[in-house]
Scaffold this motif. Structure first.
Motif, PDB file in Angstrom:
ATOM      1  N   GLU A 272     -14.711  -1.283  23.009  1.00  0.00           N
ATOM      2  CA  GLU A 272     -15.824  -0.619  23.703  1.00  0.00           C
ATOM      3  C   GLU A 272     -17.024  -1.565  23.756  1.00  0.00           C
ATOM      4  N   GLY A 273     -17.604  -1.708  24.962  1.00  0.00           N
ATOM      5  CA  GLY A 273     -18.822  -2.520  25.092  1.00  0.00           C
ATOM      6  C   GLY A 273     -18.579  -4.019  25.085  1.00  0.00           C
ATOM      7  N   GLN A 274     -17.298  -4.445  25.023  1.00  0.00           N
ATOM      8  CA  GLN A 274     -16.991  -5.885  25.042  1.00  0.00           C
ATOM      9  C   GLN A 274     -16.344  -6.236  26.383  1.00  0.00           C
ATOM     10  N   GLU A 275     -16.669  -7.425  26.881  1.00  0.00           N
ATOM     11  CA  GLU A 275     -16.030  -7.901  28.113  1.00  0.00           C
ATOM     12  C   GLU A 275     -14.526  -7.973  27.905  1.00  0.00           C
ATOM     13  N   ALA A 276     -13.773  -7.754  28.983  1.00  0.00           N
ATOM     14  CA  ALA A 276     -12.313  -7.907  28.895  1.00  0.00           C
ATOM     15  C   ALA A 276     -11.976  -9.367  28.601  1.00  0.00           C
ATOM     16  N   LEU A 277     -10.919  -9.564  27.828  1.00  0.00           N
ATOM     17  CA  LEU A 277     -10.421 -10.918  27.579  1.00  0.00           C
ATOM     18  C   LEU A 277      -9.445 -11.290  28.687  1.00  0.00           C
ATOM     19  N   THR A 278      -9.226 -12.581  28.873  1.00  0.00           N
ATOM     20  CA  THR A 278      -8.232 -13.004  29.866  1.00  0.00           C
ATOM     21  C   THR A 278      -7.140 -13.802  29.166  1.00  0.00           C
ATOM     22  N   ALA A 279      -5.922 -13.609  29.645  1.00  0.00           N
ATOM     23  CA  ALA A 279      -4.768 -14.319  29.074  1.00  0.00           C
ATOM     24  C   ALA A 279      -3.725 -14.504  30.160  1.00  0.00           C
ATOM     25  N   ALA A 280      -2.863 -15.485  29.959  1.00  0.00           N
ATOM     26  CA  ALA A 280      -1.746 -15.714  30.877  1.00  0.00           C
ATOM     27  C   ALA A 280      -0.461 -15.386  30.138  1.00  0.00           C
ATOM     28  N   SER A 281       0.507 -14.860  30.855  1.00  0.00           N
ATOM     29  CA  SER A 281       1.793 -14.547  30.219  1.00  0.00           C
ATOM     30  C   SER A 281       2.910 -14.570  31.246  1.00  0.00           C
ATOM     31  N   ASP A 282       4.039 -15.170  30.846  1.00  0.00           N
ATOM     32  CA  ASP A 282       5.237 -15.153  31.712  1.00  0.00           C
ATOM     33  C   ASP A 282       5.910 -13.789  31.645  1.00  0.00           C
ATOM     34  N   SER A 328     -11.974 -26.137   7.554  1.00  0.00           N
ATOM     35  CA  SER A 328     -12.729 -24.942   7.167  1.00  0.00           C
ATOM     36  C   SER A 328     -12.327 -23.810   8.098  1.00  0.00           C
ATOM     37  N   THR A 329     -12.094 -22.637   7.519  1.00  0.00           N
ATOM     38  CA  THR A 329     -11.808 -21.457   8.334  1.00  0.00           C
ATOM     39  C   THR A 329     -13.021 -20.542   8.265  1.00  0.00           C
ATOM     40  N   TYR A 330     -13.564 -20.220   9.437  1.00  0.00           N
ATOM     41  CA  TYR A 330     -14.713 -19.308   9.529  1.00  0.00           C
ATOM     42  C   TYR A 330     -14.197 -17.919   9.889  1.00  0.00           C
ATOM     43  N   TYR A 331     -14.584 -16.939   9.086  1.00  0.00           N
ATOM     44  CA  TYR A 331     -14.245 -15.549   9.367  1.00  0.00           C
ATOM     45  C   TYR A 331     -15.477 -14.950  10.043  1.00  0.00           C
ATOM     46  N   VAL A 332     -15.347 -14.651  11.329  1.00  0.00           N
ATOM     47  CA  VAL A 332     -16.505 -14.204  12.109  1.00  0.00           C
ATOM     48  C   VAL A 332     -16.350 -12.725  12.436  1.00  0.00           C
ATOM     49  N   GLU A 333     -17.369 -11.945  12.035  1.00  0.00           N
ATOM     50  CA  GLU A 333     -17.311 -10.498  12.280  1.00  0.00           C
ATOM     51  C   GLU A 333     -17.992 -10.185  13.602  1.00  0.00           C
ATOM     52  N   LEU A 334     -17.273  -9.472  14.470  1.00  0.00           N
ATOM     53  CA  LEU A 334     -17.822  -9.062  15.768  1.00  0.00           C
ATOM     54  C   LEU A 334     -18.576  -7.749  15.584  1.00  0.00           C
ATOM     55  N   PRO A 335     -19.410  -7.369  16.575  1.00  0.00           N
ATOM     56  CA  PRO A 335     -20.212  -6.143  16.425  1.00  0.00           C
ATOM     57  C   PRO A 335     -19.362  -4.891  16.141  1.00  0.00           C
TER      58      PRO A 335
END
Length: 375
Positions: A272-282, A328-335
């Protein structure tokens, strides 16, 4: 192993060395192997990978002759091996415990099986010496197992298993007793020995890194079934299910609903409130079909500003940082509370780290970085 050159599984004219044909194995009410079919080819280093209880050891024990299939057939070089007792099969098994004779020297341990087969003395001596050279144990030949290291004992067990020149060598968690550094060194030794002898190796392991390092192909198993059988790079880059993506390596899995976007492109509505993601798939997805986008952390870029040309960009704040020396692995929390991992190489000293806890950052990735999965 150079899989671009060695790929008998892609050649329809190649006959497999081992064929599991609709094999089921039950123990009372419990089904350990469920109608499984699999081909393994000569000179392969084949890994059976999965969690405890997935059936990988049962498959190996059936190949060795310690268990028989409840249904189906196992063929070795075109012959049904079910009626052949374990000691008459062209198969040898190396156990996790190594099972060396403590009172016999390294030399005598390697010679043991050859003596039982009444090999002529001269041939036996030649064969033992060849095995000592192959496993670089010449200087330890007169020592007893307790006088050598764990890694050396592992090589004695390997030399003894290969002494009888089996068509097939089964390795049951062979490196389980070794520490991490020695495991890694020994993995490369195993690959080298396998290539030199041309023996087909089948290894059982629950260690994904080990399977991905040594194997020409990996079978990922779960609950007595094969989830995916492919080369390590295919398993990692193009897993066929969320289970395989999640089992191998580190991964972000984002759930959503697919919407077609022309050709093989898809929009994914995921929050909710987030732009759609785009992906390619066969693989085809219907509009509104639920899907999972699997993205490896190293394919996610982390920046302070929003990148202008990214197919996918989300903003969040740094929730945690795992420092692994080289990475380094960054764990990023989205809204919306979802956490996405991004991995970067540590090319600079840690004191100059670009981002720290609570920093606002952008994560971005290309339309082809992720794999769109139905389940």
């Amino acid at each position: 192993m150079n899989t671009s050159v060695f790929a008998p599984w892609d050649d329809p004219g190649e006959k497999p060395l081992i064929q599991f044909r609709n094999v089921t194995k039950r123990f009372g009410e419990f089904t350990a192997i469920d109608n499984l079919s699999l081909d393994i080819f000569e000179k392969e280093f084949f890994a059976l990978l999965g969690p405890s209880g997935c059936g990988k050891t049962t498959m190996m024990r059936m190949l060795a002759g310690f268990e028989t299939p409840t249904e189906g057939q196992i063929m070795l070089a075109g012959q049904d091996i079910d009626p052949i007792p374990p000691n008459k099969r062209a198969v040898n098994m190396m156990f996790q415990s190594y099972a060396l004779f403590p009172h016999l020297s390294v030399w005598e341990n390697i010679a043991f099986g050859l003596r039982r087969d009444s090999m002529p003395k001269h041939d036996l001596e030649e064969r033992v010496e060849a095995m000592l050279r192959l496993t670089r144990l010449e200087q330890f030949a007169r020592r007893k197992p307790h006088q050598i290291s764990g890694g050396q004992r592992q090589r004695v067990a390997l030399a003894r298993s290969l002494a009888k020149a089996p068509k097939l060598l089964l390795l049951d968690e062979p490196l389980g007793a070794l520490d991490k550094k020695l495991r890694q060194d020994t993995q490369f030794e195993l690959m080298d020995i396998q290539e030199k002898t041309g023996t087909t190796f089948v290894i059982v392991t629950h260690d994904q890194e080990e399977a991905m390092t040594v194997a020409s192909r990996v079978a990922v198993m779960d609950q007595g079934q094969l989830m995916q059988v492919a080369t390590p790079d295919r398993i990692y880059e193009t897993p066929n299910s969320v289970y395989v993506a999640d089992f191998i390596g580190d991964v972000n899995i984002i759930r959503g609903r697919a919407r077609q976007n022309g050709g093989d492109g898809y929009h994914i509505d995921w929050a909710e409130g987030q732009e759609a993601l785009t992906a390619a798939s066969d693989n085809g997805f219907d509009t509104g079909q639920s899907c999972h986008l699997a993205i490896r952390p190293e394919k996610v870029a982390i920046t302070a500003e929003r990148p202008s040309d990214a197919a996918n960009a989300v903003q969040g704040k740094v929730h945690d940082i795992a420092y692994l020396g080289n990475l380094s692995t960054y764990y990023v929390e989205l809204p919306n509370g979802i956490i996405i991992k991004a991995q970067t190489a540590n090319t600079r000293r840690i004191s100059r780290r670009s981002y720290t806890w609570e920093d606002p950052v952008w994560l971005s990735w290309t339309a082809t970085a992720g794999v769109l999965l139905a389940n």
